[in-house]
Scaffold this motif. Structure first.
Motif, PDB file in Angstrom:
ATOM      1  N   UNK A  19       0.787  -1.218   0.000  1.00  0.00           N
ATOM      2  CA  UNK A  19       0.000   0.000   0.000  1.00  0.00           C
ATOM      3  C   UNK A  19       0.825   1.276   0.000  1.00  0.00           C
ATOM      4  N   UNK A  20       2.160   1.152   0.000  1.00  0.00           N
ATOM      5  CA  UNK A  20       3.033   2.314   0.009  1.00  0.00           C
ATOM      6  C   UNK A  20       3.978   2.273  -1.184  1.00  0.00           C
ATOM      7  N   UNK A  21       4.364   3.458  -1.630  1.00  0.00           N
ATOM      8  CA  UNK A  21       5.330   3.578  -2.716  1.00  0.00           C
ATOM      9  C   UNK A  21       6.523   4.400  -2.217  1.00  0.00           C
ATOM     10  N   UNK A  39      26.998   4.082   5.598  1.00  0.00           N
ATOM     11  CA  UNK A  39      26.051   5.184   5.507  1.00  0.00           C
ATOM     12  C   UNK A  39      24.646   4.649   5.661  1.00  0.00           C
ATOM     13  N   UNK A  40      23.675   5.393   5.135  1.00  0.00           N
ATOM     14  CA  UNK A  40      22.277   4.978   5.203  1.00  0.00           C
ATOM     15  C   UNK A  40      21.589   5.292   3.881  1.00  0.00           C
ATOM     16  N   UNK A  41      20.485   4.624   3.638  1.00  0.00           N
ATOM     17  CA  UNK A  41      19.614   4.916   2.498  1.00  0.00           C
ATOM     18  C   UNK A  41      18.389   5.626   3.056  1.00  0.00           C
ATOM     19  N   UNK A  42      18.038   6.753   2.425  1.00  0.00           N
ATOM     20  CA  UNK A  42      16.885   7.532   2.865  1.00  0.00           C
ATOM     21  C   UNK A  42      15.874   7.618   1.726  1.00  0.00           C
ATOM     22  N   UNK A  43      14.601   7.458   2.070  1.00  0.00           N
ATOM     23  CA  UNK A  43      13.526   7.546   1.099  1.00  0.00           C
ATOM     24  C   UNK A  43      12.275   8.054   1.808  1.00  0.00           C
ATOM     25  N   UNK A  44      11.317   8.524   1.030  1.00  0.00           N
ATOM     26  CA  UNK A  44      10.008   8.891   1.568  1.00  0.00           C
ATOM     27  C   UNK A  44       9.023   7.841   1.070  1.00  0.00           C
ATOM     28  N   UNK A  45       8.268   7.248   1.981  1.00  0.00           N
ATOM     29  CA  UNK A  45       7.257   6.248   1.612  1.00  0.00           C
ATOM     30  C   UNK A  45       5.877   6.885   1.757  1.00  0.00           C
ATOM     31  N   UNK A  57       5.933   8.573   5.526  1.00  0.00           N
ATOM     32  CA  UNK A  57       7.055   8.625   6.461  1.00  0.00           C
ATOM     33  C   UNK A  57       8.389   8.655   5.723  1.00  0.00           C
ATOM     34  N   UNK A  58       9.377   9.186   6.408  1.00  0.00           N
ATOM     35  CA  UNK A  58      10.759   9.126   5.927  1.00  0.00           C
ATOM     36  C   UNK A  58      11.301   7.795   6.407  1.00  0.00           C
ATOM     37  N   UNK A  59      11.918   7.076   5.515  1.00  0.00           N
ATOM     38  CA  UNK A  59      12.416   5.734   5.785  1.00  0.00           C
ATOM     39  C   UNK A  59      13.945   5.756   5.772  1.00  0.00           C
ATOM     40  N   UNK A  60      14.552   5.195   6.796  1.00  0.00           N
ATOM     41  CA  UNK A  60      16.016   5.115   6.861  1.00  0.00           C
ATOM     42  C   UNK A  60      16.385   3.637   6.931  1.00  0.00           C
ATOM     43  N   UNK A  61      17.187   3.202   5.940  1.00  0.00           N
ATOM     44  CA  UNK A  61      17.539   1.785   5.808  1.00  0.00           C
ATOM     45  C   UNK A  61      19.040   1.546   5.901  1.00  0.00           C
ATOM     46  N   UNK A  62      19.379   0.365   6.364  1.00  0.00           N
ATOM     47  CA  UNK A  62      20.761  -0.128   6.353  1.00  0.00           C
ATOM     48  C   UNK A  62      21.068  -0.531   4.908  1.00  0.00           C
ATOM     49  N   UNK A  63      22.144  -0.015   4.296  1.00  0.00           N
ATOM     50  CA  UNK A  63      22.388  -0.307   2.878  1.00  0.00           C
ATOM     51  C   UNK A  63      22.751  -1.766   2.577  1.00  0.00           C
ATOM     52  N   UNK A  64      23.319  -2.466   3.534  1.00  0.00           N
ATOM     53  CA  UNK A  64      23.770  -3.828   3.257  1.00  0.00           C
ATOM     54  C   UNK A  64      22.624  -4.821   3.092  1.00  0.00           C
ATOM     55  N   UNK A  65      21.587  -4.711   3.944  1.00  0.00           N
ATOM     56  CA  UNK A  65      20.512  -5.709   3.899  1.00  0.00           C
ATOM     57  C   UNK A  65      19.108  -5.091   3.859  1.00  0.00           C
ATOM     58  N   UNK A  66      19.027  -3.776   3.708  1.00  0.00           N
ATOM     59  CA  UNK A  66      17.771  -3.033   3.633  1.00  0.00           C
ATOM     60  C   UNK A  66      16.907  -3.170   4.886  1.00  0.00           C
TER      61      UNK A  66
END
Length: 92
Positions: A19-21, A39-45, A57-66
């Motif tokens: 339900x989110x993009x 570092x980190x991966x940042x996105x808006x969902x 929401x703003x999403x912050x992910x670990x780049x190695x395993x998401x």
């Protein structure tokens, strides 16, 4: 949905929330580091359904395993367009 694949081993990791993009991901490197995973991966969902009661929401992910590091929710009355592109504000 985001997908990260390690070509040498065939491993892959996926982040998704039905339900989110998510918007185009941005990698932010840790200051002073050079490795592509430091570092980190940042996105808006954003909810796909414009009438959804769920909050973007703003999403912050670990780049190695998401894996998720954090979510920062927007206030209830804030609507975020799907992605950073195509947001226009009329000149007043």
């Amino acid at each position: 949905m985001f997908q990260h694949s390690k070509i040498s081993t065939g491993e892959r990791w996926i982040w998704r929330k039905p339900g989110f993009s998510p918007s185009e991901p941005i990698f932010v490197r840790e200051p002073g580091k050079t490795d592509s995973l430091e570092g980190v991966i940042i996105s808006v969902a954003s909810p796909v359904d414009v009438n959804s009661t769920e909050k973007a929401f703003v999403l912050i992910l670990e780049p190695e395993d998401l894996s998720e590091i954090a979510r920062i929710y927007y206030e209830e009355d804030v609507k975020i367009a799907l992605g950073f592109h195509g947001i226009f504000v009329p000149f007043q």
